[in-house]
Write an enzyme that holds these catalytic residues in place. Sequence first.
Site, PDB file in Angstrom:
ATOM      1  N   ARG A 219      -4.285   2.240 -16.200  1.00 45.53           N
ATOM      2  CA  ARG A 219      -4.599   3.058 -15.166  1.00 45.53           C
ATOM      3  C   ARG A 219      -5.349   4.221 -15.169  1.00 45.53           C
ATOM      4  O   ARG A 219      -6.426   4.531 -14.472  1.00 45.53           O
ATOM      5  CB  ARG A 219      -3.196   3.356 -13.921  1.00 45.53           C
ATOM      6  CG  ARG A 219      -2.323   1.996 -13.941  1.00 45.53           C
ATOM      7  CD  ARG A 219      -1.421   2.403 -12.733  1.00 45.53           C
ATOM      8  NE  ARG A 219      -1.845   2.357 -11.479  1.00 45.53           N
ATOM      9  CZ  ARG A 219      -1.945   3.813 -10.962  1.00 45.53           C
ATOM     10  NH1 ARG A 219      -1.482   4.827 -11.578  1.00 45.53           N
ATOM     11  NH2 ARG A 219      -2.588   3.809  -9.917  1.00 45.53           N
TER      12      ARG A 219
ATOM     13  N   TYR B 266      -8.839   4.052 -13.472  1.00 46.49           N
ATOM     14  CA  TYR B 266      -8.920   4.560 -12.104  1.00 46.49           C
ATOM     15  C   TYR B 266      -9.063   6.088 -12.247  1.00 46.49           C
ATOM     16  O   TYR B 266      -8.974   6.542 -11.276  1.00 46.49           O
ATOM     17  CB  TYR B 266      -7.852   4.227 -11.215  1.00 46.49           C
ATOM     18  CG  TYR B 266      -7.612   2.718 -11.315  1.00 46.49           C
ATOM     19  CD1 TYR B 266      -8.593   1.865 -10.815  1.00 46.49           C
ATOM     20  CD2 TYR B 266      -6.259   2.281 -11.636  1.00 46.49           C
ATOM     21  CE1 TYR B 266      -8.130   0.698 -10.660  1.00 46.49           C
ATOM     22  CE2 TYR B 266      -5.822   1.035 -11.326  1.00 46.49           C
ATOM     23  CZ  TYR B 266      -6.680  -0.036 -11.006  1.00 46.49           C
ATOM     24  OH  TYR B 266      -6.579  -1.339 -10.895  1.00 46.49           O
TER      25      TYR B 266
ATOM     26  N   GLY C  97       0.773  -1.273   0.071  1.00 46.04           N
ATOM     27  CA  GLY C  97      -0.029   0.173   0.063  1.00 46.04           C
ATOM     28  C   GLY C  97       0.951   1.304   0.002  1.00 46.04           C
ATOM     29  O   GLY C  97       0.265   2.265  -0.247  1.00 46.04           O
TER      30      GLY C  97
ATOM     31  N   GLY D 284       4.354  -3.226  -3.572  1.00 46.34           N
ATOM     32  CA  GLY D 284       4.585  -3.366  -5.136  1.00 46.34           C
ATOM     33  C   GLY D 284       5.083  -2.141  -5.542  1.00 46.34           C
ATOM     34  O   GLY D 284       6.222  -1.847  -5.997  1.00 46.34           O
ATOM     35  N   ARG D 285       4.033  -1.282  -5.643  1.00 47.38           N
ATOM     36  CA  ARG D 285       4.148   0.177  -6.138  1.00 47.38           C
ATOM     37  C   ARG D 285       5.409   0.989  -5.977  1.00 47.38           C
ATOM     38  O   ARG D 285       6.117   1.520  -6.374  1.00 47.38           O
ATOM     39  CB  ARG D 285       2.938   0.870  -5.933  1.00 47.38           C
ATOM     40  CG  ARG D 285       2.633   2.259  -6.642  1.00 47.38           C
ATOM     41  CD  ARG D 285       1.725   3.128  -5.948  1.00 47.38           C
ATOM     42  NE  ARG D 285       0.434   2.364  -5.933  1.00 47.38           N
ATOM     43  CZ  ARG D 285      -0.307   2.238  -7.007  1.00 47.38           C
ATOM     44  NH1 ARG D 285      -0.365   2.786  -7.832  1.00 47.38           N
ATOM     45  NH2 ARG D 285      -1.393   1.333  -6.771  1.00 47.38           N
TER      46      ARG D 285
ATOM     47  N   CYS E 138      -9.956   2.056 -30.264  1.00 47.92           N
ATOM     48  CA  CYS E 138     -11.153   2.589 -30.753  1.00 47.92           C
ATOM     49  C   CYS E 138     -12.216   2.665 -29.641  1.00 47.92           C
ATOM     50  O   CYS E 138     -12.972   2.152 -29.564  1.00 47.92           O
ATOM     51  CB  CYS E 138     -11.827   1.666 -31.951  1.00 47.92           C
ATOM     52  SG  CYS E 138     -10.776   1.718 -33.123  1.00 47.92           S
ATOM     53  N   GLU E 139     -11.904   3.781 -28.803  1.00 45.69           N
ATOM     54  CA  GLU E 139     -12.835   4.093 -27.659  1.00 45.69           C
ATOM     55  C   GLU E 139     -12.325   5.185 -27.348  1.00 45.69           C
ATOM     56  O   GLU E 139     -10.896   5.742 -27.191  1.00 45.69           O
ATOM     57  CB  GLU E 139     -12.419   2.977 -26.282  1.00 45.69           C
ATOM     58  CG  GLU E 139     -12.911   1.534 -26.761  1.00 45.69           C
ATOM     59  CD  GLU E 139     -13.277   0.834 -25.198  1.00 45.69           C
ATOM     60  OE1 GLU E 139     -14.014   1.648 -24.347  1.00 45.69           O
ATOM     61  OE2 GLU E 139     -13.246  -0.456 -25.311  1.00 45.69           O
TER      62      GLU E 139
HETATM   63  N1  LLP Z   1      -0.357  -7.288  -0.780  1.00 40.90           N
HETATM   64  C1  LLP Z   1      -1.684  -7.381  -1.387  1.00 40.90           C
HETATM   65  C2  LLP Z   1      -2.437  -8.746  -0.654  1.00 40.90           C
HETATM   66  C3  LLP Z   1      -2.205  -6.729  -2.273  1.00 40.90           C
HETATM   67  O1  LLP Z   1      -3.374  -7.089  -2.765  1.00 40.90           O
HETATM   68  C4  LLP Z   1      -1.518  -5.910  -2.928  1.00 40.90           C
HETATM   69  C5  LLP Z   1      -1.977  -5.172  -4.231  1.00 40.90           C
HETATM   70  C6  LLP Z   1      -0.063  -5.682  -2.483  1.00 40.90           C
HETATM   71  C7  LLP Z   1       0.322  -6.336  -1.475  1.00 40.90           C
HETATM   72  C8  LLP Z   1       0.698  -4.421  -3.073  1.00 40.90           C
HETATM   73  O2  LLP Z   1       0.090  -3.090  -2.941  1.00 40.90           O
HETATM   74  P1  LLP Z   1       0.997  -1.955  -3.271  1.00 40.90           P
HETATM   75  O3  LLP Z   1       2.101  -1.901  -2.346  1.00 40.90           O
HETATM   76  O4  LLP Z   1       1.611  -2.234  -4.721  1.00 40.90           O
HETATM   77  O5  LLP Z   1       0.097  -0.890  -3.113  1.00 40.90           O
HETATM   78  N2  LLP Z   1      -3.924  -2.106 -10.007  1.00 40.90           N
HETATM   79  C9  LLP Z   1      -4.013  -1.245  -9.044  1.00 40.90           C
HETATM   80  C10 LLP Z   1      -3.372  -1.699  -7.716  1.00 40.90           C
HETATM   81  C11 LLP Z   1      -3.977  -3.043  -7.008  1.00 40.90           C
HETATM   82  C12 LLP Z   1      -3.284  -3.270  -6.289  1.00 40.90           C
HETATM   83  C13 LLP Z   1      -3.808  -4.493  -5.897  1.00 40.90           C
HETATM   84  N3  LLP Z   1      -3.334  -5.573  -4.684  1.00 40.90           N
HETATM   85  C14 LLP Z   1      -3.326   0.287  -9.497  1.00 40.90           C
HETATM   86  O6  LLP Z   1      -2.784   0.466 -10.451  1.00 40.90           O
HETATM   87  O7  LLP Z   1      -3.241   1.240  -8.690  1.00 40.90           O
END
Ligand code: LLP
Length: 417
Positions: free
Chosen positions: A306, A310, A226, A269-270, A336-337
Amino acid sequence: MEIINKIMWLGGISVEDLMEEYGSPLYVYEDEIIRSQYRQLYESFSGITIQIHYAMKANPNPAILKVLLEEGAWIDAVSPMEAQLALDVGFPPEHILFTGNNIPLREIEYCLERKVSINIESLSLLEQYGQAYPGENVSIRINPGIGSGHHAHCITGGPKSKFGIYHDQLEQIHQILHKYNLVLTGIHSHIGTGILDPKPMLEALEMTVASASQFSNLQFIDIGGGFGIPYHPTQSPLKVEDLGQQISNSFQQFCEKYGKKLDLKIEPGRFLVGSSGTMLATVNNIKKTPEYHFIGIDSGFNHLLRPALYGAYHRICNASRMEGDEVPVIVAGNICETGDVFNHTPEGLVAQPLSSVQLGDRIAIMDVGAYGMAMSSQYNLRPRPAEVLVKQGRAHLIRKRETYDDLMRGFVMSNPE
Ligand code: LLP
């Protein structure tokens, strides 16, 4: 990113050279940024044992996984194939934690056969697991009752979320553990993504340890990912040093009360890969309507979803002309959107200033290392771009551009009888 002679350079290579060599459109990742993000996060914790599980859903390219393996990361996997790829890249199975959502027991079996750790997020799956593996260890994902995120689709805690076992169902968890003699070794939560405010993350930690205190054999607590990054110039970066210190302090206090030093896991992740990635594309068209000045490029929401999904803001630059008079433009793709434009924001479509764009210029869309290529598609039968990792001034192809044959793979061409 640097600007030399008014042109964008990435990791010591000019955008022109990159595109000449690898074609357009192109995803480029900077190795150094991934490593420094990892180190910054790791070093923000102190006095506790921390394991950083890279949420590989953000970007599963094996070359990126290898960078993070070298740095010492562990893995958060959400599907058996993610777990399999992490194994193939060389992560030890016990460093991979698989947290699937709404999955059948066979996905758990798949992971256990490979010694990958598993995390269970529903009472019904816990019951099935107990029947199949009585007496074994298990960890569970709870929903701590609060959520946060950059968009409603990205809030994964609280009463509206489908994830985890709600924190008021601890009694049912105890009953299943008792019934099958299971040992609960870990408690996990993840409240959402793209969070730039430390408050909900600290609250979620408190709620998670409150649930954890009800179980006596724990080895770890996992507070998920997150950790946000600033996409818009008005956003301030998360103060990870402060947040890491506050998390470390609260966690230490909890461990003292619990009477045992547990490990803390996080699943970013991000934060690790988001700012390392840039998507480059080429201007094919310039067009005006009474409302907008459109710049048409050879990519679309098939390559970066994205903004359309979103309303997520990504900074856009004219990488071929980083200086000069700026005009507010809408950068549009070739899908095409009507929604296939890159200027969506939470406030609707907002033109971004770009310096005097000409046909053939290279457009750079910034901060796309996380959930960029990972969420791409072949919509409109347009192949996915190539991916390149830039390391110490040298570019390495890490995914080939797709071809017509790649698009056709899987179609059964013979007509049904
Ligand atoms: N752990 C779990 C259980 C998760 O579901 C996620 C992300 C993470 C860790 C990693 O989250 P991060 O640190 O990346 O915030 N597609 C969306 C993001 C979806 C994330 C889903 N789960 C976007 O482009 O913003």
